[in-house]
Design a protein around this motif. Sequence first.
Motif, PDB file in Angstrom:
ATOM      1  N   GLY A 105       0.642  -1.091   0.006  1.00 55.23           N
ATOM      2  CA  GLY A 105       0.058   0.054  -0.001  1.00 55.23           C
ATOM      3  C   GLY A 105       0.787   1.314   0.001  1.00 55.23           C
ATOM      4  O   GLY A 105       1.920   1.044  -0.176  1.00 55.23           O
ATOM      5  N   PRO A 106       0.269   2.321   0.029  1.00 51.96           N
ATOM      6  CA  PRO A 106       0.864   3.875   0.187  1.00 51.96           C
ATOM      7  C   PRO A 106       1.890   3.633   1.119  1.00 51.96           C
ATOM      8  O   PRO A 106       3.216   4.428   1.076  1.00 51.96           O
ATOM      9  CB  PRO A 106       0.000   4.696   0.411  1.00 51.96           C
ATOM     10  CG  PRO A 106      -1.477   4.047   0.164  1.00 51.96           C
ATOM     11  CD  PRO A 106      -1.104   2.779   0.149  1.00 51.96           C
ATOM     12  N   GLN A 107       2.003   2.911   2.375  1.00 55.06           N
ATOM     13  CA  GLN A 107       2.763   3.084   3.683  1.00 55.06           C
ATOM     14  C   GLN A 107       4.186   2.578   3.082  1.00 55.06           C
ATOM     15  O   GLN A 107       5.248   2.813   3.151  1.00 55.06           O
ATOM     16  CB  GLN A 107       2.121   2.748   4.859  1.00 55.06           C
ATOM     17  CG  GLN A 107       3.210   2.699   5.891  1.00 55.06           C
ATOM     18  CD  GLN A 107       3.736   4.115   6.381  1.00 55.06           C
ATOM     19  OE1 GLN A 107       3.020   5.116   6.363  1.00 55.06           O
ATOM     20  NE2 GLN A 107       4.958   4.315   6.837  1.00 55.06           N
ATOM     21  N   ALA A 108       3.888   1.287   2.483  1.00 52.08           N
ATOM     22  CA  ALA A 108       4.800   0.256   1.939  1.00 52.08           C
ATOM     23  C   ALA A 108       5.771   1.031   0.926  1.00 52.08           C
ATOM     24  O   ALA A 108       7.144   1.217   0.952  1.00 52.08           O
ATOM     25  CB  ALA A 108       4.527  -0.923   1.221  1.00 52.08           C
ATOM     26  N   GLN A 109       5.214   2.025  -0.087  1.00 58.48           N
ATOM     27  CA  GLN A 109       5.681   2.733  -1.136  1.00 58.48           C
ATOM     28  C   GLN A 109       6.645   3.982  -0.155  1.00 58.48           C
ATOM     29  O   GLN A 109       7.747   4.050  -0.558  1.00 58.48           O
ATOM     30  CB  GLN A 109       5.046   3.268  -1.829  1.00 58.48           C
ATOM     31  CG  GLN A 109       5.610   4.406  -3.291  1.00 58.48           C
ATOM     32  CD  GLN A 109       6.595   3.523  -3.925  1.00 58.48           C
ATOM     33  OE1 GLN A 109       6.461   2.417  -4.310  1.00 58.48           O
ATOM     34  NE2 GLN A 109       7.422   4.457  -4.422  1.00 58.48           N
TER      35      GLN A 109
END
Length: 575
Positions: A483-487
Motif C-alpha cells: 500500500g501507500p505506506q509500503a511505497q
Amino acid sequence: MSAILSADDLNDFISPGVACIKPVETLPTAPPTQPSNETEVILDGQHPAAPQSNAPAEISLTDCLACSGCVTSAEAVLVSLQSHAEVLSLLDSAPALKVAGPDATGNYAVEGLENPDAKLFVASVSPQSRASLAAACGGKSEKQAGHMLEQLLSGPTGLPSGGKFNNGFTWVFDTNVAREASLVLGADEVLETSKPGVAAPSKPILAASCPGWVCYAEKTHPHVLPNLSKVKSPQALMGTLLKTVLSRKLGIPPSRIWHLAVMPCFDKKLEASREELTDEVWEGSGEPGRGVRDVDCVITSKEILMLAQSRDTDFFTLPPTSVQAATREGFPDGKLRDFLFPRRTAGNTPESAGSSGGLLYHILQTKAAQLPGSSIQMNRGRNTDVVEYTITVNGETVFKAARYYGFRNIQNLVRRLKPAKPSRMPGGKPFGSARRPTGKSSSLEYGYVEVMACPGGCTNGGGQIKVEDPIVVERKNLSEKPGPQAQKEWLAEVDEAYFSSDETDAAGGHDAGDVIGGVSRAYIHDTLAHWADATGISLDKLAYTSYREVISDVGKDTTDTEKVVQLAGKIGGGW
C-alpha cells in the motif's frame, strides 16, 4: 497508442482529463483499417459510449507528467521509441567501433569505420537510478549498484556476452560530474556572474533541469519561460560533452557516436528529443533543428532490469566491482578524462540538499560564502514539498529562494508569477495573480526557485523501481499488495542509498577555500574553459540552452508524424 489515430490528431495536446492506459509495454497491433479516421477520447469518470465502428484512441503515458496535459500524442509516440528494445537493436546492428591508442605520438585511431552502420557506444548513469537499483538489490550501496551497471553495460558477463556481435559500451560515465558543472554554472547565473554572451533569465530564476516541468511551462504557461534557467541539465550537458569531444578528437561525425542515458524519469526521454539539444546548435546553424541528438536514447531504472532480462542476465548476480579501469586511458583527452573519471568519488549531496541534485543548496551555500557572518534559515510551507530559504546578515534578509516539488505546488507557483492584467477602466489598477497574496511572501521576491515535477524529488521519478513491482515483491517476500505506506518506506530506502555516498577527498586536491559543498568552482571553470578550447566551440553553445512556446499544429502538414506512427507500430515501444 492505437494506430486508429490519424496523422492529423498526432500534434493535438493530450488534455488533463484524458484517461491514460498504463502500463503498456509495447504499442498495440494496428486494428483493421476503418472507413473513417474519427477517434473517441474517454474522459476520467465517464463511461464509454455505445460501440462505434472505430475503437477509442488509447494513449499510454505510464507515470509521465503528460497526465498534466502538456504532451502531444506525437511526442508520446517518439518517446515510446526510446526503450531497452532500441538499445538491443542498435547493439545488434553492426560490430561496434573501437578506439585504439594513444600511439607514440599521442594520437588515437578508430577501428571499424569501413562499416557505415558501426557506432561507438557510450553511456551515462544518474545517481538516482543507481540508488533505485541499490534498494532493489537489498544491502548494496549506490556505488556498488553503479559497478553492477558497468558490468551489465560493458562487462564480460553483461551485454557483451550475448547478441549478434557481442557489443557493449566502451565507456560508462557518472552524470554526477556533469551535475557538478551544472551546479557551478547555475550559481553563476543566479548570482549574476555568468559568462559574457549569455543573457541572464528574469528573476526569479526557475530551475529547468526537470523536463516534465519545462514541457509543462512551454505548453501551458509561456509567461514563465523568460524565468527558466538556461543552464543545461546534467543529462544534456553530459550528452553535449561526449558528442563534441569524441567527434572532434577522434575525427568521426557525431552520428557515429551513440549515447545512452540511464535516468529515473520517463520525461528525460522528452528532453533527449528536444531540437535544442542536437548538433545543429553547436556544429550547424546555431539554431535548434533536427540534427543528431546529444542523447540518442534514455531508459529508466526499471528498464535496466528489462534490458538485463532480455539478454538472459540476472542483474542481481552481477559482481559489484568496476570494469572501467582498462578503458579509461583510451578516452582521447587527458584533462577531460580526469574530469569524467575523477580519482575521488563524486558525492551526491547532503540530505538537506534534497534528492534532485542539490542546485538550490549549492546556490545558497555559494551566496552565503560571499557574505561573511551570514546565516541560512529554512521555513517549511504548507506541505513538505514547499520550502522557503532566506539568507540574512545581521538580521537583514539579503537573498530568498524556495523549493517547489510536485505539480500541485507548481501550479500555485506559476499562478503567482502570472503578470497582472491591465484594467480596462480609465485610471484603474492592474489586477491578476501578480499581486502579492495577503499574508504570504511573494514568489517575485525569490532569487531562485528549484522546481521539480515529482513530489519528493528525483528519487521518486516515474521510471524508478516501485515497491509494487514484481521484482521487489518477490525479493522482499511480500504476501499482499503493498500500500501507500509500503511505497513511502521503499522510497526511504532509495533515499538512504542516494545519500549514503562514501565520498573521499571532497576537495579533490583543490584549495579548500574554493570548495563549496565538495565542488571546486575554480576547477569546474577551468575544465569548462578547456572543453571550449579543445572543441573550438563557445561555451554559450555547449553549456546553455533555450526554450520556446509550443502551440498545437493540428491540421498542418503531418507527413513526418505519419511516418513516426508507422515506425512505432512496427517496432513497439518502451511504455
